[in-house]
Design an enzyme around this catalytic site. Structure first.
Site, mmCIF file in Angstrom:
data_model
loop_
_atom_site.group_PDB
_atom_site.id
_atom_site.type_symbol
_atom_site.label_atom_id
_atom_site.label_comp_id
_atom_site.label_asym_id
_atom_site.label_seq_id
_atom_site.Cartn_x
_atom_site.Cartn_y
_atom_site.Cartn_z
ATOM 1 N N SER A 24 0.833 -1.211 0.000
ATOM 2 C CA SER A 24 0.000 0.000 0.000
ATOM 3 C C SER A 24 0.865 1.258 0.000
ATOM 4 O O SER A 24 0.344 2.368 -0.101
ATOM 5 C CB SER A 24 -0.936 0.009 1.209
ATOM 6 O OG SER A 24 -0.215 -0.215 2.403
ATOM 7 N N ASN A 32 -2.153 -2.800 13.115
ATOM 8 C CA ASN A 32 -3.615 -2.707 13.045
ATOM 9 C C ASN A 32 -4.150 -1.468 13.765
ATOM 10 O O ASN A 32 -5.024 -0.768 13.240
ATOM 11 C CB ASN A 32 -4.255 -3.974 13.621
ATOM 12 C CG ASN A 32 -3.906 -5.201 12.801
ATOM 13 O OD1 ASN A 32 -3.346 -5.076 11.709
ATOM 14 N ND2 ASN A 32 -4.219 -6.381 13.315
ATOM 15 N N THR A 72 -41.201 24.317 -9.928
ATOM 16 C CA THR A 72 -41.360 22.958 -9.414
ATOM 17 C C THR A 72 -41.569 22.119 -10.667
ATOM 18 O O THR A 72 -42.181 22.590 -11.630
ATOM 19 C CB THR A 72 -42.568 22.812 -8.460
ATOM 20 O OG1 THR A 72 -43.750 23.163 -9.171
ATOM 21 C CG2 THR A 72 -42.447 23.712 -7.244
ATOM 22 N N HIS A 73 -41.036 20.932 -10.680
ATOM 23 C CA HIS A 73 -41.041 20.085 -11.895
ATOM 24 C C HIS A 73 -40.357 20.801 -13.068
ATOM 25 O O HIS A 73 -40.653 20.511 -14.216
ATOM 26 C CB HIS A 73 -42.465 19.692 -12.324
ATOM 27 C CG HIS A 73 -43.319 19.203 -11.212
ATOM 28 N ND1 HIS A 73 -43.501 17.866 -10.940
ATOM 29 C CD2 HIS A 73 -44.031 19.871 -10.279
ATOM 30 C CE1 HIS A 73 -44.304 17.735 -9.882
ATOM 31 N NE2 HIS A 73 -44.633 18.934 -9.463
ATOM 32 N N SER A 103 -15.300 26.136 -27.895
ATOM 33 C CA SER A 103 -15.398 24.944 -28.737
ATOM 34 C C SER A 103 -14.358 25.044 -29.829
ATOM 35 O O SER A 103 -14.042 26.142 -30.300
ATOM 36 C CB SER A 103 -16.804 24.866 -29.330
ATOM 37 O OG SER A 103 -16.772 24.167 -30.558
ATOM 38 N N LYS A 105 -19.149 29.579 -28.856
ATOM 39 C CA LYS A 105 -19.439 28.839 -27.628
ATOM 40 C C LYS A 105 -18.649 29.292 -26.416
ATOM 41 O O LYS A 105 -17.495 29.669 -26.496
ATOM 42 C CB LYS A 105 -19.145 27.349 -27.852
ATOM 43 C CG LYS A 105 -20.058 26.722 -28.882
ATOM 44 C CD LYS A 105 -21.404 26.378 -28.311
ATOM 45 C CE LYS A 105 -21.437 24.906 -27.982
ATOM 46 N NZ LYS A 105 -22.707 24.538 -27.384
ATOM 47 N N ASN A 154 -18.752 27.244 -23.070
ATOM 48 C CA ASN A 154 -19.396 26.116 -22.395
ATOM 49 C C ASN A 154 -19.107 26.085 -20.896
ATOM 50 O O ASN A 154 -17.981 26.370 -20.480
ATOM 51 C CB ASN A 154 -18.917 24.802 -23.028
ATOM 52 C CG ASN A 154 -19.357 24.691 -24.474
ATOM 53 O OD1 ASN A 154 -20.442 25.132 -24.833
ATOM 54 N ND2 ASN A 154 -18.495 24.122 -25.313
ATOM 55 N N GLU A 206 -20.274 21.525 -15.345
ATOM 56 C CA GLU A 206 -20.574 20.163 -15.794
ATOM 57 C C GLU A 206 -19.701 19.145 -15.066
ATOM 58 O O GLU A 206 -20.154 18.074 -14.658
ATOM 59 C CB GLU A 206 -20.359 20.049 -17.311
ATOM 60 C CG GLU A 206 -21.365 20.847 -18.114
ATOM 61 C CD GLU A 206 -20.943 20.947 -19.570
ATOM 62 O OE1 GLU A 206 -21.506 20.206 -20.384
ATOM 63 O OE2 GLU A 206 -20.056 21.750 -19.891
ATOM 64 N N GLN A 252 -7.360 -2.562 3.851
ATOM 65 C CA GLN A 252 -6.377 -1.704 3.205
ATOM 66 C C GLN A 252 -6.994 -0.976 1.994
ATOM 67 O O GLN A 252 -6.506 0.065 1.563
ATOM 68 C CB GLN A 252 -5.181 -2.554 2.760
ATOM 69 C CG GLN A 252 -4.087 -1.792 2.091
ATOM 70 C CD GLN A 252 -2.807 -2.618 1.987
ATOM 71 O OE1 GLN A 252 -2.104 -2.789 2.978
ATOM 72 N NE2 GLN A 252 -2.525 -3.156 0.823
HETATM 73 N N1 ARG Z 1 -1.158 -1.463 5.133
HETATM 74 C C1 ARG Z 1 -2.124 -1.977 6.050
HETATM 75 C C2 ARG Z 1 -3.452 -1.255 5.841
HETATM 76 O O1 ARG Z 1 -3.443 -0.244 5.266
HETATM 77 C C3 ARG Z 1 -1.670 -1.768 7.442
HETATM 78 C C4 ARG Z 1 -2.179 -2.759 8.430
HETATM 79 C C5 ARG Z 1 -1.610 -4.073 8.157
HETATM 80 N N2 ARG Z 1 -1.844 -4.986 9.206
HETATM 81 C C6 ARG Z 1 -1.618 -6.266 9.028
HETATM 82 N N3 ARG Z 1 -1.825 -7.032 10.024
HETATM 83 N N4 ARG Z 1 -1.251 -6.741 7.891
HETATM 84 O O2 ARG Z 1 -4.489 -1.736 6.221
#
Ligand code: ARG
Length: 453
Positions: free
Chosen positions: A20, A107, A152-153, A274, A280, A282, A287, A319
């Site tokens: 990650s 964690n 309305t509508h 455009s 134009k 726009n 949007e 994750q």
């Molecule tokens: N990169 C992990 C996440 O974003 C961190 C926690 C990972 N914990 C584990 N027990 N693998 O969730």
């Protein structure tokens, strides 16, 4: 980190799906702040010596500086920001760096990093929403008497002022602020110290770390703490509702700035031309604002789906909370800034708004109300008679105010000349004096009551 138990390194594909770091590096400042609080707590509790803590704190500060100066090497094989920082700490201060992870797990570490991040994003959204409301209020105050058709509508309904119209959005974005504030409060418990899932056997002070990180209290159940992403979902829910508001306003800007309406002119810096049609201008920014809502809803749906059916406590599925959150945050921040600038630079075409009131019999309700108030006719019957007068006007291509009295009297003999006084758009606007109504005095009063949000 866990080489002790493994014979083989992870496959390249495993690294690709597992790491990650390419996106959670964005959490570096929250991660380091969490570690600083944790180290301080460990020292206070005698789990680290003062000397050890000093080394760890110095190392963490150095790492923060390295990252901010763009000198930090993010190595994907280290998986995530938590391990990247820890590995660098050991490089910088040696084995004592390995003591930082005492009484902690990734964690609870990732949970606290995410909560710190989301809390900051709530504050950012609130700040930007206040800015948008400031501009809406200013433009509303300038247009308290600028008459336009209220729909309305999307059918002409009754005269309102453009200020009244903008004030409606002022109210919506005010509720968004309340929602983000409430979400911020609900996510006020600190998960740090929950460790992997069951707490730790160390003599910790979780109240100390909670306070140091700006939380009210620690979370009360370690198992829940590491498996909870409600706070991310709550941010995304608030962001989704806010984005829905942005898209409604954006949609109306697109419609109102189109030639058949011509109620407003977009600030030119927020439009584009455009490549083939030279005339134009726009409303691209509006949007895109209308469309970007989909990304924010998408993030909410992504994470709701990730979390659905997950067994307690942490699973790697969680994750997947990050990229969708980051994308939603960036989209919302950009959307709020663009909308604020667009409304600020809007040109109001009062003449066209007024012209649009010529069609659609916007004062028909005023006629019915006159029959109720002045002739004592029950509303349902007054409604029916007014309908007949509207039909006559339509067939003869007349505005209500141009229907001859004699024709009106054929439908309702009690009608007198003074009915015409209520048939102008101005009279209709001024008559709507009920609390929250569109009458200029009402709107001025509502705008004057600045609710501290
Ligand atoms: N990169 C992990 C996440 O974003 C961190 C926690 C990972 N914990 C584990 N027990 N693998 O969730």
């Amino acid at each position: 980190m866990w080489g002790g138990r493994f014979d083989l390194p992870p496959a390249a594909l495993m690294q690709e799906i597992n790491a990650s770091l390419p996106y959670d590096r964005r959490l570096y400042s929250q991660d380091i702040r969490g570690s600083q609080a944790h180290a301080a707590m460990l020292a206070k509790q005698g789990i680290l010596t003062a000397e050890e803590e000093k080394k760890i704190q110095e190392g963490l500060s150095l790492i923060l500086k390295e990252i901010e100066d763009g000198r930090f090497e993010f190595r994907r094989e280290l998986e995530d920001i938590h391990m990247a920082v820890e590995a660098r700490l050991k490089e910088l201060i040696g084995d004592v760096g390995g003591k930082l992870h005492t009484a902690r797990s990734r964690n609870d570490q990732v949970a606290v990093d995410m909560k710190l991040f989301v809390r900051e994003e709530c504050e950012k959204a609130i700040f930007l929403l206040k800015d948008l409301r400031r501009v809406l209020k200013k433009r509303a105050a300038e247009n308290v008497e600028t008459i336009m058709p209220g729909f309305t509508h999307l059918q002409v309904a009754q005269p309102i002022s453009f200020g009244f119209y903008l004030h409606a959005y002022y109210e919506m974005f005010g509720r968004d602020i309340k929602r983000f504030k409430n979400a911020f409060d609900v996510m006020g418990e600190c998960p740090l110290g929950a460790a992997a899932l069951a707490g730790t056997p160390y003599n910790m002070d979780r109240f100390f770390t909670a306070e140091k990180l700006g939380f009210g209290t620690p979370t009360k159940n370690a198992f829940d703490s590491v498996s909870d992403r409600d706070f991310v979902l709550e941010y995304l829910s608030c962001a989704s509702i806010c984005a829905m508001h942005l898209s409604r306003l954006a949609e109306e800007m697109v419609v109102f700035s189109s030639q058949p309406f011509g109620f407003v002119k977009m600030p030119q810096e927020y439009t584009s031309g455009s490549s083939i049609m030279p005339q134009k201008c726009n409303p691209d920014a509006a949007e895109l604002l209308r469309a970007k809502t989909g990304r924010i809803y998408g993030s909410l749906m992504t994470l709701l789906t990730v979390m659905k059916g997950l067994p307690l406590a942490y699973s790697k599925d969680m994750q997947e909370d990050k990229e969708c959150l980051f994308d939603a945050c960036d989209t919302l921040v950009l959307g709020l800034k663009v909308m604020t600038a667009m409304i600020d630079g809007l040109t109001i075409r009062a003449d066209n708004m007024r012209k649009a009131l010529e069609n659609g019999f916007p004062t028909a309700t005023d006629l019915a109300d006159w029959l109720v108030k002045k002739a004592g006719i029950p509303f349902r019957q007054a409604h029916h008679m007014t309908g007949q007068i509207v039909k006559f006007a339509e067939q003869n291509d007349l505005r209500l105010a141009d229907v001859p009295l004699t024709e009106m009297q054929k439908i309702c003999p009690q009608i007198t000349q003074d009915v015409y006084a209520v048939l102008s758009a101005e009279a209709s606007l001024n008559a709507r004096q009920s609390y929250g109504g569109t009458a200029p005095d009402q709107l001025r009063d509502r705008l004057a009551e600045t609710e501290e949000l």
